[in-house]
Design a protein around this motif. Structure first.
Motif, short mmCIF file in Angstrom:
data_model
loop_
_atom_site.label_atom_id
_atom_site.label_comp_id
_atom_site.label_asym_id
_atom_site.label_seq_id
_atom_site.Cartn_x
_atom_site.Cartn_y
_atom_site.Cartn_z
N ALA A 214 6.47 -5.02 1.74
CA ALA A 214 5.21 -4.29 1.58
C ALA A 214 5.37 -2.83 2.00
O ALA A 214 4.81 -1.92 1.36
CB ALA A 214 4.11 -4.96 2.41
N PHE A 215 6.12 -2.59 3.06
CA PHE A 215 6.38 -1.21 3.48
C PHE A 215 7.21 -0.50 2.41
O PHE A 215 6.92 0.65 2.05
CB PHE A 215 7.12 -1.22 4.82
CG PHE A 215 7.47 0.15 5.33
CD1 PHE A 215 6.49 1.01 5.78
CD2 PHE A 215 8.79 0.58 5.37
CE1 PHE A 215 6.80 2.28 6.26
CE2 PHE A 215 9.11 1.84 5.84
CZ PHE A 215 8.12 2.70 6.29
N GLY A 216 8.23 -1.17 1.90
CA GLY A 216 9.04 -0.58 0.86
C GLY A 216 8.22 -0.22 -0.37
O GLY A 216 8.45 0.81 -1.01
N ARG A 217 7.26 -1.07 -0.69
CA ARG A 217 6.40 -0.79 -1.85
C ARG A 217 5.58 0.47 -1.64
O ARG A 217 5.37 1.24 -2.59
CB ARG A 217 5.49 -1.98 -2.11
CG ARG A 217 6.21 -3.17 -2.75
CD ARG A 217 5.29 -4.37 -2.83
NE ARG A 217 5.94 -5.48 -3.53
CZ ARG A 217 5.64 -6.75 -3.33
NH1 ARG A 217 4.70 -7.08 -2.45
NH2 ARG A 217 6.26 -7.70 -4.01
N LEU A 218 5.11 0.69 -0.41
CA LEU A 218 4.37 1.92 -0.14
C LEU A 218 5.27 3.14 -0.30
O LEU A 218 4.83 4.18 -0.83
CB LEU A 218 3.79 1.89 1.27
CG LEU A 218 2.59 0.98 1.52
CD1 LEU A 218 2.11 1.12 2.96
CD2 LEU A 218 1.45 1.29 0.56
N VAL A 219 6.52 3.04 0.15
CA VAL A 219 7.46 4.15 -0.01
C VAL A 219 7.69 4.42 -1.50
O VAL A 219 7.64 5.58 -1.94
CB VAL A 219 8.80 3.85 0.68
CG1 VAL A 219 9.81 4.96 0.38
CG2 VAL A 219 8.61 3.71 2.19
N VAL A 220 7.92 3.37 -2.27
CA VAL A 220 8.16 3.53 -3.70
C VAL A 220 6.94 4.13 -4.38
O VAL A 220 7.05 5.01 -5.25
CB VAL A 220 8.56 2.19 -4.33
CG1 VAL A 220 8.53 2.27 -5.86
CG2 VAL A 220 9.94 1.77 -3.86
N SER A 221 5.75 3.68 -4.00
CA SER A 221 4.53 4.23 -4.58
C SER A 221 4.41 5.73 -4.31
O SER A 221 4.03 6.52 -5.19
CB SER A 221 3.31 3.49 -4.01
OG SER A 221 2.10 4.06 -4.49
#
Length: 228
Positions: A214-221
């Protein structure tokens, strides 16, 4: 372990280089089917002291092997020819800098590292010296004219690290990278609680330092919002 995406059919959007904190970014990019190349080249401690020479060579064998593989995938021979932005986490493992025993000399009678010391020029100099290898790498990449983005790590402080030193050292790292025109991907306001530490939803459950998918997804976003 490195996380790498094939670019045989779709051009890569960025090169990802870093320590283990790059792992959740790579996994999230893969899950989103966002084409990229790269991943972790080693652990955080591998990228604090000088680790990279300006002739384009990593001093350790395994990081050098992975780095060359990533450049080959992008069909370039050197970082100077990189056709996409560089997303990098080198030097941002503030929990390593904040290892408790490294700062025992500076503790007061209560066992605390005083705020006056954490705000001093000496502390800043010591932090810069500790991460000098990473700062030299960013100097090199920026001097080549690359667009460099640096995601701040999860705000997690394991028991062997001092929280006050962690946050103070991270502030210095932020200032150093900002001065070098590195674009910071700073999600602290979105992923932390009132103590400044990472909320459980954004923590990898089986360890004490890494971010979750979920943290990685925020970075990618955030990377996508910035045009990558």
């Amino acid at each position: 372990m490195t996380t790498q995406c094939s670019t045989t059919t779709t051009p890569a959007r960025f090169l990802l280089l870093g320590d283990s904190h790059a792992g959740c970014v790579g996994r999230a990019a893969q899950a989103a089917e966002l084409p990229f190349v790269g991943g972790p080249l080693g652990s955080g401690r591998d990228f604090l002291d000088p680790f990279f020479d300006t002739d384009g060579t990593f001093r350790q064998t395994e990081p050098q092997r992975l780095y060359r593989e990533h450049l080959d995938t992008l069909d370039v021979t050197a970082l100077a020819g990189l056709p996409v932005p560089l997303v990098c986490t080198f030097g941002l493992s503030a929990h390593t800098v904040a290892t408790r025993q490294n700062w025992d000399l500076y503790r007061d009678r209560r066992g605390t590292v005083p705020d006056t010391f954490l705000q001093s020029r000496l502390f800043a100099d010591l932090v810069r010296a500790t991460v000098r290898g990473a700062l030299a790498f960013y100097d090199h990449a920026v001097a080549l004219g690359l667009r460099v983005l640096a995601p701040l790590p999860p705000q997690r402080v394991p028991g062997r690290s001092d929280p006050n030193v962690f946050f103070a050292a991270q502030n210095i790292l932020v200032d150093e990278l900002t001065a070098r025109s590195v674009e910071l991907v700073d999600l602290r306001a979105r992923v932390t609680d009132g103590t400044g530490l990472q909320r459980p939803a954004f923590c990898q459950a089986d360890d004490t330092i890494h971010g979750s998918l979920a943290f990685g997804r925020l970075v990618v976003s955030e990377l996508l919002d910035r045009g990558l």
